[in-house]
Design a protein around this motif. Sequence first.
Motif, PDB file in Angstrom:
ATOM      1  N   TYR A  10      -7.366  -3.972  -1.927  1.00 35.44           N
ATOM      2  CA  TYR A  10      -7.795  -3.387  -0.666  1.00 35.44           C
ATOM      3  C   TYR A  10      -9.147  -2.712  -0.872  1.00 35.44           C
ATOM      4  N   GLU A  52      -8.512  -3.182   5.509  1.00 40.72           N
ATOM      5  CA  GLU A  52      -7.619  -4.077   4.759  1.00 40.72           C
ATOM      6  C   GLU A  52      -6.333  -3.350   4.348  1.00 40.72           C
ATOM      7  N   PHE A  53      -6.476  -2.123   3.948  1.00 36.68           N
ATOM      8  CA  PHE A  53      -5.344  -1.290   3.554  1.00 36.68           C
ATOM      9  C   PHE A  53      -4.358  -1.151   4.717  1.00 36.68           C
ATOM     10  N   PRO A  77       0.836  -1.218   0.000  1.00 35.58           N
ATOM     11  CA  PRO A  77       0.000   0.000   0.000  1.00 35.58           C
ATOM     12  C   PRO A  77       0.862   1.256   0.000  1.00 35.58           C
ATOM     13  N   ASN A  79      -6.211   5.335  -2.701  1.00 29.95           N
ATOM     14  CA  ASN A  79      -5.888   3.965  -3.068  1.00 29.95           C
ATOM     15  C   ASN A  79      -6.557   3.549  -4.376  1.00 29.95           C
ATOM     16  N   TRP A 118      -5.134   6.020   2.130  1.00 30.46           N
ATOM     17  CA  TRP A 118      -6.288   5.221   1.754  1.00 30.46           C
ATOM     18  C   TRP A 118      -7.214   5.960   0.800  1.00 30.46           C
TER      19      TRP A 118
END
Length: 549
Positions: free
Chosen positions: A372, A377-378, A351, A367, A364
């Motif tokens: 993800y 999850e990230f 990530p 992303n 995030w």
Amino acid sequence: MIRKIKFMLFVILGIAITSCEEDFLETRPTDAISAADALANEENMQLVLNGVHRGLYSQSQTIFPGGNTQRANNHYWVPLGDNLAGELIHSANANNLGWRTEMQWNSHTDQTSLTCELLWYHRYNIILHANLLINKATDGSLTESPGLFEILGQAYTYRAYAYLSLVQHYARGYLIGNPSSDPGVPLLFSSESPFTSEPRSTVQEIYDQIETDLNAAIAAFENGSGRPSGGPETKSQLNINTAYGLLARMALSKGDWQTAADAAVEARQGFPLMGEEDWLAGFNTNSLSEVIWGSNVIDAETTFFRSYFYLASNTFNGSQIRNNPKIADRRLVDAIPDTDYRKQVFLPDAPNSNSSAANGEGGWENNTNPLYTTEEEFNAAIDSIKSVYGLVSGHNTHPYMHFKLKQKNPGSIDPDDVIYMRSSEMYLIEAEAKAMMGDIAGAQEALRPLGEARDSAFDVTVFNTQQSMMDQIKFQRRVELWGEGFGYTDKIRWDEGIDHAADGGSGASEVLYQEAYQVERPSLNDDWIFKIPQAEIDANPKLTQADQN
């Protein structure tokens, strides 16, 4: 060189003797050590040699006047080759040491930069002390012995190493220029004050001297006592394999293919290829079976935030790395077969946790990786990477970040060894030399051991033309030697430029890389050649502004 080198002698002699020979100081104060005393016998000559070994990795100001805390010699010069060539890619802005300035090609193109000055003076510092040892060992005043021949072999090898480094950085590449007329660097043989220089010799003359020195080194080593047995510290001592390895590098860079192939075979004798576990262990110790030569960095004199791993390893606990994880060219990583275990050291799906990432995709909220689907999850993926590789909370992650170079103690600022030569490189040199001679079968057999050791599905027979074989050799060099500093000299030898935009892009940011995002090939762009330090031109009457690259 004139102004500084005459002082460097006594600094190295003082360091070498005070650090290794306490009894010597009982009768000689540090400030009274003379060259005659330091070269009086084999034992003291070995102390001088030990000072040169230490000088490869110490901060430059501890070794000679005019040094600077921002450069710890080969800790900086080794990874610089991949930093300049766009192989060791920066993912964000970061402070310290001019590492970003190097990457943007704003340092080696500036004659007043620390890089131009300190690389020059460090290599001539090595040459001066090699001259001291060579001139004394060959003047007939000492009894010939295996120990003396061993010292002489190392001195000749060091001088060749330094001149090869100088001519490959401060002169036009041999294969893309006119070596018989292209200006090289000054030759220096003196070991007596005032250490006056000569004008720039031609590239050809420098290469001739390198070859002469390496042949002399090999002859001396053949009569020498041999490298001492022991742990990783013994590989800081140069030996006959090191001399053959440098001969192979030199011959490859000038297109002497047969010499390159033959010397590479000799260089790797006794240094078997390492297996998967060792290859994935981090490249942090000379104890690896295929390490021919490297600096054993002692804990007592660490460089901390001036080290190779601070600049290049994503496990180091320093701002250069925490804020700016180094990544590999995604075009290279994506081309590595899944059956090749070397692919494991690159994390394409890491990530992007850095809100300051140069590509603007950090965090995030930016992303784009479909792996993800939630922020949880990230973040879990980030935490997993930190746990597996020993990163601290401040470390950022980034797609295509690497873990080839890993500290023994990740998340620390502990020192680690600096590897200079491995037997893997020698297989690649032999393969390239034979391919360039048109010996495709020979090239296949040279490449086969390395390819099959790394990739369970490797089939060398599919590379059955000179072009396909050379393409594969270049690929293997970029994967196998990634992060070890060969990118700069490889691109000059192959006359290849830098293009981070081509074929889907490397992953580098054009905003961050600026003019270095795309660089014309060396035969058409003299910016590949380092500037001669302005301080050298100002101090050396044999050089004028007309000598500037």
